[in-house]
Design a protein around this motif. Structure first.
Motif, PDB file in Angstrom:
ATOM      1  N   HIS A  15       0.623  -1.191   0.274  1.00 23.24           N
ATOM      2  CA  HIS A  15       0.244   0.348   0.140  1.00 23.24           C
ATOM      3  C   HIS A  15       0.655   1.676   0.220  1.00 23.24           C
ATOM      4  CE1 HIS A  15      -3.964  -1.548   0.223  1.00 23.24           C
ATOM      5  NE2 HIS A  15      -3.058  -2.341   0.687  1.00 23.24           N
ATOM      6  N   ASN A  16       2.544   1.521   0.324  1.00 21.24           N
ATOM      7  CA  ASN A  16       3.128   2.604   0.764  1.00 21.24           C
ATOM      8  C   ASN A  16       3.308   2.811  -1.048  1.00 21.24           C
ATOM      9  OD1 ASN A  16       2.008   3.095   2.830  1.00 21.24           O
ATOM     10  ND2 ASN A  16       3.949   2.020   4.057  1.00 21.24           N
ATOM     11  N   GLY A  17       3.210   1.929  -2.298  1.00 18.51           N
ATOM     12  CA  GLY A  17       4.018   2.007  -3.000  1.00 18.51           C
ATOM     13  C   GLY A  17       5.204   1.262  -3.116  1.00 18.51           C
ATOM     14  N   GLN A  18       4.885  -0.381  -2.529  1.00 20.76           N
ATOM     15  CA  GLN A  18       6.577  -0.784  -2.643  1.00 20.76           C
ATOM     16  C   GLN A  18       6.261  -2.383  -3.386  1.00 20.76           C
ATOM     17  OE1 GLN A  18       8.140  -0.091   1.210  1.00 20.76           O
ATOM     18  NE2 GLN A  18       8.928   1.852   1.066  1.00 20.76           N
ATOM     19  N   PRO A  19       5.535  -2.521  -4.275  1.00 17.31           N
ATOM     20  CA  PRO A  19       5.220  -4.407  -4.270  1.00 17.31           C
ATOM     21  C   PRO A  19       6.389  -4.956  -4.622  1.00 17.31           C
ATOM     22  CG  PRO A  19       4.893  -2.253  -6.427  1.00 17.31           C
ATOM     23  CD  PRO A  19       4.725  -1.657  -5.285  1.00 17.31           C
ATOM     24  N   LEU A  20       7.373  -4.321  -5.150  1.00 17.85           N
ATOM     25  CA  LEU A  20       8.518  -5.480  -5.529  1.00 17.85           C
ATOM     26  C   LEU A  20       9.242  -5.499  -3.807  1.00 17.85           C
ATOM     27  CD1 LEU A  20      10.141  -3.528  -8.791  1.00 17.85           C
ATOM     28  CD2 LEU A  20       9.263  -6.127  -8.355  1.00 17.85           C
ATOM     29  N   THR A  21       9.808  -4.520  -3.048  1.00 17.68           N
ATOM     30  CA  THR A  21       9.834  -4.929  -1.616  1.00 17.68           C
ATOM     31  C   THR A  21       8.791  -6.016  -0.775  1.00 17.68           C
ATOM     32  OG1 THR A  21      10.484  -2.614  -2.091  1.00 17.68           O
ATOM     33  CG2 THR A  21      10.468  -3.751   0.355  1.00 17.68           C
ATOM     34  N   ALA A  22       7.480  -5.635  -1.283  1.00 17.11           N
ATOM     35  CA  ALA A  22       6.708  -6.144  -0.105  1.00 17.11           C
ATOM     36  C   ALA A  22       6.986  -7.931  -0.944  1.00 17.11           C
ATOM     37  CB  ALA A  22       5.018  -6.208  -0.696  1.00 17.11           C
ATOM     38  N   LEU A  23       6.935  -8.155  -2.331  1.00 17.13           N
ATOM     39  CA  LEU A  23       7.005  -9.289  -3.196  1.00 17.13           C
ATOM     40  C   LEU A  23       8.709 -10.485  -2.480  1.00 17.13           C
ATOM     41  CD1 LEU A  23       5.760  -8.759  -6.799  1.00 17.13           C
ATOM     42  CD2 LEU A  23       4.919  -9.756  -4.523  1.00 17.13           C
ATOM     43  N   ALA A  24       9.253  -8.933  -1.789  1.00 18.47           N
ATOM     44  CA  ALA A  24      10.856  -9.840  -1.389  1.00 18.47           C
ATOM     45  C   ALA A  24      10.791 -10.062  -0.651  1.00 18.47           C
ATOM     46  CB  ALA A  24      12.063  -8.519  -2.253  1.00 18.47           C
ATOM     47  N   TYR A  25      10.235  -9.628   0.291  1.00 19.84           N
ATOM     48  CA  TYR A  25       9.695  -9.911   1.493  1.00 19.84           C
ATOM     49  C   TYR A  25       9.464 -11.637   1.740  1.00 19.84           C
ATOM     50  CZ  TYR A  25       8.269  -9.482   6.760  1.00 19.84           C
ATOM     51  OH  TYR A  25       7.759  -9.565   7.862  1.00 19.84           O
ATOM     52  N   VAL A  26       8.036 -11.106   1.262  1.00 15.41           N
ATOM     53  CA  VAL A  26       7.682 -12.392   1.372  1.00 15.41           C
ATOM     54  C   VAL A  26       8.051 -13.796   0.295  1.00 15.41           C
ATOM     55  CG1 VAL A  26       5.500 -14.029  -0.095  1.00 15.41           C
ATOM     56  CG2 VAL A  26       5.267 -11.622   1.065  1.00 15.41           C
ATOM     57  N   ALA A  27       9.109 -13.377  -0.568  1.00 20.58           N
ATOM     58  CA  ALA A  27       9.363 -15.038  -1.189  1.00 20.58           C
ATOM     59  C   ALA A  27      11.589 -15.361  -0.192  1.00 20.58           C
ATOM     60  CB  ALA A  27      10.420 -14.046  -2.113  1.00 20.58           C
ATOM     61  N   LEU A  28      11.560 -13.635   0.493  1.00 20.02           N
ATOM     62  CA  LEU A  28      13.363 -14.293   2.003  1.00 20.02           C
ATOM     63  C   LEU A  28      12.412 -14.639   2.722  1.00 20.02           C
ATOM     64  CD1 LEU A  28      14.522 -10.506   1.000  1.00 20.02           C
ATOM     65  CD2 LEU A  28      15.612 -12.942   0.662  1.00 20.02           C
ATOM     66  N   SER A  29      10.898 -14.247   3.077  1.00 22.93           N
ATOM     67  CA  SER A  29      10.374 -14.676   4.496  1.00 22.93           C
ATOM     68  C   SER A  29      10.689 -16.348   4.059  1.00 22.93           C
ATOM     69  CB  SER A  29       9.450 -14.198   4.898  1.00 22.93           C
ATOM     70  OG  SER A  29       9.795 -12.914   5.156  1.00 22.93           O
ATOM     71  N   LEU A  30       9.852 -16.971   2.895  1.00 14.44           N
ATOM     72  CA  LEU A  30       9.317 -17.972   2.423  1.00 14.44           C
ATOM     73  C   LEU A  30      11.408 -19.075   2.747  1.00 14.44           C
ATOM     74  CD1 LEU A  30       6.732 -18.363   0.276  1.00 14.44           C
ATOM     75  CD2 LEU A  30       6.381 -18.610   2.904  1.00 14.44           C
ATOM     76  N   VAL A  31      11.626 -17.855   1.090  1.00 14.00           N
ATOM     77  CA  VAL A  31      12.913 -19.148   1.055  1.00 14.00           C
ATOM     78  C   VAL A  31      13.772 -19.491   2.984  1.00 14.00           C
ATOM     79  CG1 VAL A  31      15.384 -19.107   0.513  1.00 14.00           C
ATOM     80  CG2 VAL A  31      13.047 -19.216  -0.616  1.00 14.00           C
ATOM     81  N   LEU A  32      14.015 -18.068   3.579  1.00  7.01           N
ATOM     82  CA  LEU A  32      14.956 -17.888   4.342  1.00  7.01           C
ATOM     83  C   LEU A  32      13.896 -18.703   5.685  1.00  7.01           C
ATOM     84  CD1 LEU A  32      16.514 -14.296   4.575  1.00  7.01           C
ATOM     85  CD2 LEU A  32      17.860 -16.411   3.987  1.00  7.01           C
TER      86      LEU A  32
END
Length: 124
Positions: free
Chosen positions: A91-108
């Motif tokens: 919502h703060n206009g950071q969709p790529l950061t949001a997706l990276a956070y999801v991916a990093l959270s799952l993988v890590l």
């Protein structure tokens, strides 16, 4: 007083998590983590309600925010916080950061759990 609010909410969240897990276990005879799925979805809904009514609309006080968001949702499931953090990034206009956070959270997180289990099983 803030510590008590968090502790009270945490106690309720932990008890709810246990009760839901025990209640749901027979549904799949322990072959699917239904209880975890339920608490993750429930906690995500609850933190969404709390976020709008407390953080965004200031309808309730700080102690109640701490009791519900940090205590209850935190003990019930940390997935609720993960969900809210991701949504706020989006919502703060950071969709790529949001997706990276999801991916990093799952993988890590999966990697950390798998590595830790493998090491402990090997050495203990």
């Amino acid at each position: 007083m803030q510590w008590l609010a968090i502790a009270f909410g945490g106690a309720i969240g932990a008890i709810l998590r246990h009760l839901i897990t025990v209640w749901s276990y027979p549904a799949f005879n322990g072959k699917f983590p239904l209880g975890t799925l339920i608490v993750n979805v429930l906690g995500s809904c609850l933190i969404g309600i709390a976020y709008v009514t407390i953080a965004q609309r200031a309808m309730l006080g700080e102690e109640l925010r701490l009791m519900l968001m940090t205590g209850l949702c935190g003990a019930l499931t940390t997935f609720s916080t993960f969900s809210l953090d991701t949504l706020i990034l989006w919502h703060n206009g950071q969709p790529l950061t949001a997706l990276a956070y999801v991916a990093l959270s799952l993988v890590l997180c999966l990697g950390a759990t798998a590595t830790t289990v493998a090491l402990l099983m090997k050495f203990f």
